[in-house]
Motif scaffolding. Structure first.
Motif, short mmCIF file in Angstrom:
data_model
loop_
_atom_site.label_atom_id
_atom_site.label_comp_id
_atom_site.label_asym_id
_atom_site.label_seq_id
_atom_site.Cartn_x
_atom_site.Cartn_y
_atom_site.Cartn_z
N ILE A 73 0.99 -1.27 0.01
CA ILE A 73 0.04 0.07 0.09
C ILE A 73 0.99 1.30 0.03
O ILE A 73 0.53 2.18 -0.83
N ALA A 74 1.92 1.46 0.74
CA ALA A 74 2.69 2.40 0.65
C ALA A 74 3.53 2.48 -0.54
O ALA A 74 3.47 3.80 -0.94
N ASP A 75 3.76 1.61 -1.18
CA ASP A 75 4.31 1.66 -2.38
C ASP A 75 3.52 2.16 -3.62
O ASP A 75 3.75 3.12 -4.17
N LEU A 76 2.20 1.82 -3.48
CA LEU A 76 1.19 2.28 -4.29
C LEU A 76 0.90 3.49 -4.10
O LEU A 76 0.68 4.47 -4.99
N ILE A 77 0.63 4.06 -3.04
CA ILE A 77 0.58 5.60 -2.59
C ILE A 77 1.67 6.20 -3.23
O ILE A 77 1.44 7.49 -3.55
N GLN A 78 3.05 5.91 -2.91
CA GLN A 78 3.91 6.83 -3.51
C GLN A 78 3.84 6.76 -4.88
O GLN A 78 4.16 8.00 -5.40
N LYS A 79 3.82 5.84 -5.60
CA LYS A 79 3.60 5.99 -7.07
C LYS A 79 2.38 6.68 -7.43
O LYS A 79 2.65 7.60 -8.35
N TYR A 109 2.73 10.29 -9.72
CA TYR A 109 1.98 10.34 -10.93
C TYR A 109 0.97 11.65 -10.89
O TYR A 109 0.95 12.44 -11.59
N ALA A 110 0.44 12.06 -9.74
CA ALA A 110 -0.21 13.12 -9.53
C ALA A 110 0.51 14.47 -9.72
O ALA A 110 0.04 15.49 -10.27
N GLU A 111 1.76 14.26 -9.16
CA GLU A 111 2.74 15.65 -9.17
C GLU A 111 3.00 15.83 -10.66
O GLU A 111 3.07 16.94 -11.31
N LEU A 112 3.22 14.68 -11.57
CA LEU A 112 3.54 14.66 -12.93
C LEU A 112 2.43 15.34 -13.83
O LEU A 112 2.58 16.25 -14.61
N VAL A 113 1.19 14.81 -13.52
CA VAL A 113 0.02 15.41 -13.91
C VAL A 113 -0.08 16.87 -13.90
O VAL A 113 -0.44 17.47 -15.02
N GLU A 114 0.33 17.21 -12.58
CA GLU A 114 0.08 18.68 -12.26
C GLU A 114 1.01 19.51 -13.15
O GLU A 114 0.77 20.56 -13.35
N LYS A 115 2.20 19.01 -13.13
CA LYS A 115 3.35 19.65 -14.12
C LYS A 115 2.98 19.83 -15.29
O LYS A 115 3.27 20.78 -16.00
#
Length: 64
Positions: free
Chosen positions: A41-47, A51-57
């Motif tokens: 779960i921690a790995d999936l949250i980090q990913k 991804y959300a950061e890349l989408v915002e950029k």
């Protein structure tokens, strides 16, 4: 705020998951050979956060 157990330095939290999502997490855990569900779960949250950061950029670049 997360609770810190006496036997661990890591904060903990409780979440509820529907059976389909839990099954997908378990599949990910075994496919990626994670030691436990928390690690998966921690790995999936980090990913997901990356991804959300890349989408915002990307949105910021497209709006210029």
């Amino acid at each position: 705020m997360a609770h810190i157990r006496k036997d661990s330095s890591k904060p903990t939290t409780t979440i509820s998951l529907d059976p389909v999502l839990l099954s997908a997490i378990e599949d990910y855990r075994f496919t990626k050979r994670k030691d436990n569900r928390s690690a998966a779960i921690a790995d999936l949250i980090q990913k997901g956060l990356r991804y959300a950061e890349l989408v915002e950029k990307k949105k910021a670049r497209m709006s210029v």
